[in-house]
Design an enzyme around this catalytic site. Structure first.
Site, PDB file in Angstrom:
ATOM      1  N   ARG A  54      -4.951  40.442 -33.272  1.00  0.00           N
ATOM      2  CA  ARG A  54      -5.697  39.182 -33.406  1.00  0.00           C
ATOM      3  C   ARG A  54      -5.106  38.368 -34.556  1.00  0.00           C
ATOM      4  O   ARG A  54      -4.950  37.161 -34.475  1.00  0.00           O
ATOM      5  CB  ARG A  54      -7.190  39.427 -33.635  1.00  0.00           C
ATOM      6  CG  ARG A  54      -7.938  38.142 -34.019  1.00  0.00           C
ATOM      7  CD  ARG A  54      -9.457  38.213 -33.915  1.00  0.00           C
ATOM      8  NE  ARG A  54     -10.037  39.462 -34.294  1.00  0.00           N
ATOM      9  CZ  ARG A  54     -10.136  39.932 -35.553  1.00  0.00           C
ATOM     10  NH1 ARG A  54      -9.665  39.235 -36.564  1.00  0.00           N
ATOM     11  NH2 ARG A  54     -10.681  41.108 -35.790  1.00  0.00           N
ATOM     12  N   TYR A 107     -10.034  13.352 -22.652  1.00  0.00           N
ATOM     13  CA  TYR A 107     -10.313  14.447 -21.739  1.00  0.00           C
ATOM     14  C   TYR A 107     -11.812  14.794 -21.825  1.00  0.00           C
ATOM     15  O   TYR A 107     -12.369  14.905 -22.926  1.00  0.00           O
ATOM     16  CB  TYR A 107      -9.447  15.649 -22.110  1.00  0.00           C
ATOM     17  CG  TYR A 107      -9.868  16.902 -21.390  1.00  0.00           C
ATOM     18  CD1 TYR A 107      -9.902  16.939 -19.991  1.00  0.00           C
ATOM     19  CD2 TYR A 107     -10.247  18.037 -22.083  1.00  0.00           C
ATOM     20  CE1 TYR A 107     -10.316  18.075 -19.323  1.00  0.00           C
ATOM     21  CE2 TYR A 107     -10.652  19.183 -21.413  1.00  0.00           C
ATOM     22  CZ  TYR A 107     -10.685  19.194 -20.036  1.00  0.00           C
ATOM     23  OH  TYR A 107     -11.105  20.317 -19.391  1.00  0.00           O
ATOM     24  N   ASP A 179      -3.838  14.511 -29.741  1.00  0.00           N
ATOM     25  CA  ASP A 179      -3.705  15.385 -28.581  1.00  0.00           C
ATOM     26  C   ASP A 179      -2.462  14.924 -27.830  1.00  0.00           C
ATOM     27  O   ASP A 179      -2.431  13.851 -27.228  1.00  0.00           O
ATOM     28  CB  ASP A 179      -4.967  15.273 -27.701  1.00  0.00           C
ATOM     29  CG  ASP A 179      -4.936  16.250 -26.528  1.00  0.00           C
ATOM     30  OD1 ASP A 179      -3.830  16.610 -26.079  1.00  0.00           O
ATOM     31  OD2 ASP A 179      -6.024  16.627 -26.051  1.00  0.00           O
ATOM     32  N   LYS A 204      -0.648  22.803 -19.742  1.00  0.00           N
ATOM     33  CA  LYS A 204      -0.118  21.671 -18.989  1.00  0.00           C
ATOM     34  C   LYS A 204       1.420  21.644 -19.060  1.00  0.00           C
ATOM     35  O   LYS A 204       2.043  22.587 -18.655  1.00  0.00           O
ATOM     36  CB  LYS A 204      -0.772  20.390 -19.517  1.00  0.00           C
ATOM     37  CG  LYS A 204      -2.308  20.498 -19.629  1.00  0.00           C
ATOM     38  CD  LYS A 204      -2.973  20.644 -18.287  1.00  0.00           C
ATOM     39  CE  LYS A 204      -4.423  21.118 -18.273  1.00  0.00           C
ATOM     40  NZ  LYS A 204      -5.270  21.016 -19.410  1.00  0.00           N
TER      41      LYS A 204
HETATM   42  C1  LIG Z   1      -5.574  16.049 -22.755  1.00  0.00           C
HETATM   43  C2  LIG Z   1      -6.224  17.390 -22.736  1.00  0.00           C
HETATM   44  N1  LIG Z   1      -6.574  17.983 -23.888  1.00  0.00           N
HETATM   45  C3  LIG Z   1      -7.160  19.191 -23.912  1.00  0.00           C
HETATM   46  C4  LIG Z   1      -7.458  19.876 -22.754  1.00  0.00           C
HETATM   47  C5  LIG Z   1      -8.148  21.210 -22.818  1.00  0.00           C
HETATM   48  O1  LIG Z   1      -7.235  22.252 -22.597  1.00  0.00           O
HETATM   49  P1  LIG Z   1      -7.587  23.636 -21.857  1.00  0.00           P
HETATM   50  O2  LIG Z   1      -8.005  23.314 -20.458  1.00  0.00           O
HETATM   51  O3  LIG Z   1      -6.292  24.385 -21.952  1.00  0.00           O
HETATM   52  O4  LIG Z   1      -8.686  24.272 -22.633  1.00  0.00           O
HETATM   53  C6  LIG Z   1      -7.099  19.305 -21.528  1.00  0.00           C
HETATM   54  C7  LIG Z   1      -7.409  20.012 -20.267  1.00  0.00           C
HETATM   55  O5  LIG Z   1      -7.346  19.457 -19.186  1.00  0.00           O
HETATM   56  C8  LIG Z   1      -6.474  18.036 -21.517  1.00  0.00           C
HETATM   57  O6  LIG Z   1      -6.127  17.424 -20.368  1.00  0.00           O
END
Ligand SMILES: Cc1ncc(COP(=O)(O)O)c(C=O)c1O
Length: 384
Positions: A54, A107, A179, A204
């Site tokens: 961890r 998101y 992000d 992604k």
């Molecule tokens: C722009 C963006 N940030 C964060 C996330 C969250 O990531 P995760 O689905 O890996 O938890 C997503 C998920 O679709 C996303 O599109």
């Protein structure tokens, strides 16, 4: 990033940073250290600095060093998901009474984390159009600790001028979080533009093959890196060794994939723009996009995400999603295969009724790296 990689090109770093040949066997790919604990040579006598997976695991370390190198940062941290990375960041940096500015186009899961989770712990938030630095400044309060930006944003492909908002954050004593999931570090490196922390859903483009869920934080400051690493271990939502390995495997081809994603998406945006059943196309590569110039300044190319609004409203948009064949109907994005979805009913259902609600006639595409003519033909038939 280590000095060894500081002057290397992106593609070289993607393949080599954190991934020197295994000292024991010479294996050219870091092994999957599928292990929870490590033999100690006497109490406290750690062989390679590892005591419990961890806290740290060699395969995860390889990924974390690699991510730091790709973003031009000092420290990378890998998590079990993008949201786990975001949650760790919030809990490390915020206390009750603190305030966060979040984008009006984010998101849905990020919005839900603030509105339904962090708020219960006394964290306050307000929404701003982050594509307008003046609107961000107007949303600041003396308690603002974080300005959160997603650029390009999900699902409307809004563009925020990272350097301008970094300026606003510095002036307010707040940290700028970007992000970078939609762009990937190949297309955009927010730390160099003044951001303090980069967030990724590595699920992604970074992973790129729709076979692993993961997240990451990257920072350019050692003290901040230590603070986040403390919370990563204390909270425990780390990336497992196999997930870290899969993500590293994806990263090796990130540059070539992103070039093709961008090229294919540009062609798709062109087709949609000319289509009589499409009312509006959201793609930062289009000269008419309000963020086009900023995107051209801060991104290498415009990425693989395209959204559009269908004439005929919600039902017509749902029908386009249902009619697509090569574009697979599904959530997520950034994999080699093309995906189509209806944000209002799928990825962004959690923002219904909020300031972040998305248009009901919106369709989002994650344009993959298949032969572009096949993609164009599929969209033409789905639109009818
Ligand atoms: C722009 C963006 N940030 C964060 C996330 C969250 O990531 P995760 O689905 O890996 O938890 C997503 C998920 O679709 C996303 O599109």
């Amino acid at each position: 990033m280590s000095d060894q990689h500081a002057h290397q090109g992106f593609e070289t770093r993607a393949i080599h940073a954190g991934q020197e040949a295994d000292p024991l066997t010479g294996a050219v790919v870091p092994p999957i250290y599928q292990v929870s604990t490590y033999k100690q040579d006497g109490v406290g006598g750690l062989r390679g600095g590892y005591e419990y997976s961890r806290s740290a695991n060699p395969t995860r370390t390889a990924l974390e060093q690699n991510l730091a190198a790709l973003e031009g940062g000092r420290r990378g941290l890998a998590f079990a998901s993008g949201l786990a990375a975001e949650d760790c960041l919030l809990r490390a940096l915020l206390v009750p009474g603190d305030h966060v500015v979040i984008p009006n186009d984010a998101y849905g899961g990020t919005f839900r984390l603030f509105a339904k989770v962090a708020e219960r712990w006394g964290v306050r938030w307000s929404v701003a159009d982050t594509s307008d630095a003046a609107a961000v400044r107007a949303a600041l309060t003396p308690e603002t600790k974080i300005i959160w930006v997603e650029t390009p944003s999900n699902p409307l492909l809004g563009i925020t001028d990272i350097a301008a908002v970094a300026d606003a954050a510095r002036g307010a004593g707040a940290r700028l979080v970007v992000d970078n999931t939609f762009a990937s570090p190949y297309l955009q490196q927010p730390l160099a533009l003044g951001a303090d922390i980069v967030v990724h859903s590595t699920t992604k483009y970074v992973g790129g093959h729709s076979d692993v869920v993961g997240g990451a934080l990257v920072v350019g400051d050692d003290a901040l890196g230590d603070e986040l690493a403390f919370h990563q271990n204390a909270m425990g939502a780390v990336a497992g060794p196999f997930d870290a390995w899969l993500t590293l495997r994806g990263i090796k081809t990130l540059a070539v994939r992103m070039d093709r994603h961008s090229a294919n998406a540009a062609r798709v945006a062109e087709l949609l723009t000319a289509h009589p059943k499409v009312n509006r196309v959201y793609y930062p590569g289009l000269p008419g996009h309000p963020g086009h110039e900023t995107a051209a300044k801060q991104m290498r190319s415009f990425g693989g995400m395209v959204s559009f609004r269908v004439a005929g409203g919600e039902q017509a948009a749902v029908e386009v999603c249902d009619q697509a064949r090569l574009f697979t109907l599904g959530e997520s994005l950034g994999g080699v295969e093309s995906l189509i979805e209806h944000p209002g009913r799928m990825t962004h259902a959690s923002v219904a009724g909020s300031a972040l609600e998305v248009p009901a006639d919106l369709v989002r595409l994650s344009v993959g790296i298949e032969a572009v003519d096949d993609l164009l033909a599929d969209l033409a038939q789905a639109l009818g």
